[in-house]
Design a protein around this motif. Sequence first.
Motif, PDB file in Angstrom:
ATOM      1  N   ILE A   1       0.851  -1.182   0.000  1.00 27.74           N
ATOM      2  CA  ILE A   1       0.000   0.000   0.000  1.00 27.74           C
ATOM      3  C   ILE A   1       0.889   1.235   0.000  1.00 27.74           C
ATOM      4  O   ILE A   1       1.808   1.347   0.807  1.00 27.74           O
ATOM      5  N   ARG A   2       0.606   2.129  -0.948  1.00 26.11           N
ATOM      6  CA  ARG A   2       1.429   3.313  -1.161  1.00 26.11           C
ATOM      7  C   ARG A   2       2.886   2.904  -1.358  1.00 26.11           C
ATOM      8  O   ARG A   2       3.190   2.048  -2.178  1.00 26.11           O
ATOM      9  N   SER A   3       3.796   3.462  -0.581  1.00 29.66           N
ATOM     10  CA  SER A   3       5.211   3.160  -0.796  1.00 29.66           C
ATOM     11  C   SER A   3       5.761   2.131   0.184  1.00 29.66           C
ATOM     12  O   SER A   3       6.947   1.825   0.172  1.00 29.66           O
TER      13      SER A   3
ATOM     14  N   PRO B   1      -2.173   2.362  -4.837  1.00 32.49           N
ATOM     15  CA  PRO B   1      -2.644   3.626  -4.275  1.00 32.49           C
ATOM     16  C   PRO B   1      -3.844   3.405  -3.352  1.00 32.49           C
ATOM     17  O   PRO B   1      -4.592   2.428  -3.496  1.00 32.49           O
ATOM     18  N   THR B   2      -4.043   4.313  -2.423  1.00 31.12           N
ATOM     19  CA  THR B   2      -5.116   4.176  -1.437  1.00 31.12           C
ATOM     20  C   THR B   2      -6.481   4.036  -2.090  1.00 31.12           C
ATOM     21  O   THR B   2      -7.317   3.241  -1.658  1.00 31.12           O
ATOM     22  N   SER B   3      -6.718   4.810  -3.151  1.00 25.82           N
ATOM     23  CA  SER B   3      -8.024   4.760  -3.819  1.00 25.82           C
ATOM     24  C   SER B   3      -8.313   3.371  -4.369  1.00 25.82           C
ATOM     25  O   SER B   3      -9.448   2.869  -4.281  1.00 25.82           O
ATOM     26  N   LEU B   4      -7.280   2.711  -4.902  1.00 22.91           N
ATOM     27  CA  LEU B   4      -7.476   1.364  -5.447  1.00 22.91           C
ATOM     28  C   LEU B   4      -7.699   0.355  -4.324  1.00 22.91           C
ATOM     29  O   LEU B   4      -8.477  -0.593  -4.472  1.00 22.91           O
ATOM     30  N   VAL B   5      -7.036   0.568  -3.195  1.00 21.47           N
ATOM     31  CA  VAL B   5      -7.224  -0.318  -2.051  1.00 21.47           C
ATOM     32  C   VAL B   5      -8.676  -0.272  -1.582  1.00 21.47           C
ATOM     33  O   VAL B   5      -9.300  -1.297  -1.295  1.00 21.47           O
TER      34      VAL B   5
ATOM     35  N   GLY C   1     -11.407  -3.308  -1.571  1.00 23.41           N
ATOM     36  CA  GLY C   1     -12.147  -3.639  -0.356  1.00 23.41           C
ATOM     37  C   GLY C   1     -13.649  -3.599  -0.565  1.00 23.41           C
ATOM     38  O   GLY C   1     -14.383  -4.455  -0.059  1.00 23.41           O
ATOM     39  N   ALA C   2     -14.124  -2.602  -1.315  1.00 20.15           N
ATOM     40  CA  ALA C   2     -15.558  -2.494  -1.589  1.00 20.15           C
ATOM     41  C   ALA C   2     -16.037  -3.671  -2.428  1.00 20.15           C
ATOM     42  O   ALA C   2     -17.120  -4.230  -2.174  1.00 20.15           O
ATOM     43  N   LEU C   3     -15.236  -4.070  -3.416  1.00 20.88           N
ATOM     44  CA  LEU C   3     -15.608  -5.221  -4.245  1.00 20.88           C
ATOM     45  C   LEU C   3     -15.627  -6.500  -3.407  1.00 20.88           C
ATOM     46  O   LEU C   3     -16.526  -7.337  -3.550  1.00 20.88           O
ATOM     47  N   GLY C   4     -14.646  -6.645  -2.535  1.00 17.14           N
ATOM     48  CA  GLY C   4     -14.610  -7.821  -1.671  1.00 17.14           C
ATOM     49  C   GLY C   4     -15.801  -7.879  -0.741  1.00 17.14           C
ATOM     50  O   GLY C   4     -16.406  -8.941  -0.548  1.00 17.14           O
TER      51      GLY C   4
ATOM     52  N   LEU D   1     -14.048  -3.537   3.559  1.00 21.36           N
ATOM     53  CA  LEU D   1     -13.807  -2.123   3.831  1.00 21.36           C
ATOM     54  C   LEU D   1     -13.234  -1.883   5.227  1.00 21.36           C
ATOM     55  O   LEU D   1     -12.453  -0.951   5.434  1.00 21.36           O
ATOM     56  N   GLN D   2     -13.637  -2.704   6.180  1.00 18.40           N
ATOM     57  CA  GLN D   2     -13.079  -2.555   7.517  1.00 18.40           C
ATOM     58  C   GLN D   2     -11.576  -2.835   7.518  1.00 18.40           C
ATOM     59  O   GLN D   2     -10.789  -2.119   8.139  1.00 18.40           O
ATOM     60  N   LYS D   3     -11.173  -3.892   6.791  1.00 19.45           N
ATOM     61  CA  LYS D   3      -9.757  -4.210   6.675  1.00 19.45           C
ATOM     62  C   LYS D   3      -9.000  -3.079   5.970  1.00 19.45           C
ATOM     63  O   LYS D   3      -7.859  -2.758   6.311  1.00 19.45           O
ATOM     64  N   VAL D   4      -9.657  -2.474   4.978  1.00 18.71           N
ATOM     65  CA  VAL D   4      -9.031  -1.371   4.246  1.00 18.71           C
ATOM     66  C   VAL D   4      -8.761  -0.200   5.179  1.00 18.71           C
ATOM     67  O   VAL D   4      -7.671   0.378   5.184  1.00 18.71           O
ATOM     68  N   ARG D   5      -9.759   0.154   6.001  1.00 20.89           N
ATOM     69  CA  ARG D   5      -9.586   1.285   6.925  1.00 20.89           C
ATOM     70  C   ARG D   5      -8.416   1.046   7.871  1.00 20.89           C
ATOM     71  O   ARG D   5      -7.716   1.981   8.258  1.00 20.89           O
TER      72      ARG D   5
END
Length: 204
Positions: free
Chosen positions: A87-89, A151-155, A159-162, A177-181
């Motif tokens: 995620i990111r760098s 990038p964060t937006s793709l993450v 998550g939303a698709l999952g 989405l919870q895991k993404v946050r």
Amino acid sequence: AGEAAIELVRNAGSVTSAMREVMKIAPKDESPIGTAVTWVDEDVSRAMATAARLPVTIVRPSGVYGPRDRDFFRYFMMIRRGVEPLIRSGEQELNVVHVTDVVSGIRAAATRDAAVGEIFFLGDRMNHNTASICAAFAKAQLRDPLVFHVPTSLVYLIGALGEGAGRLLRHDVFFNLQKVREAVQDAWTCSILKARTLLGYEPR
């Protein structure tokens, strides 16, 4: 103190402002589920201990890995297959701890008089960024995976698709989405100085 009641709270990253002096987390992105569970568990523990006149100690491990772990193992297997998403760098900081160190810390908290009424974080002596953790996974498996930065937006999209797929298929998914946050936070770290000082806790 050998009869101390131990409340094991597994999501150290969900701690709210009262403990933020040893945690580096963003208030607006805290896990609502984890925060609620943390405070409910602690309130119930203290209430039960008071009613029964029992000593209580609260122990909060950082990210736990070891036998039967699933989250770190999934990432380990992705790297084994030659893929290393970051995620990111990969600059996010984590504190992780082996389950055997958690057990030794709990044992110390249950047998030390100094632990009664206290809250302890159990983790490693050092924090690590996600890139270095993944590099260690790859080295352990003698792999040279393809590293790509997400990038964060793709993450959030993944998550939303999952989460949508999980609701459609009516089963839990690993990355929602919870895991993404939780995953996009700058840091999930803690200080073990208090545990080292009062409990003699020393991760191996």
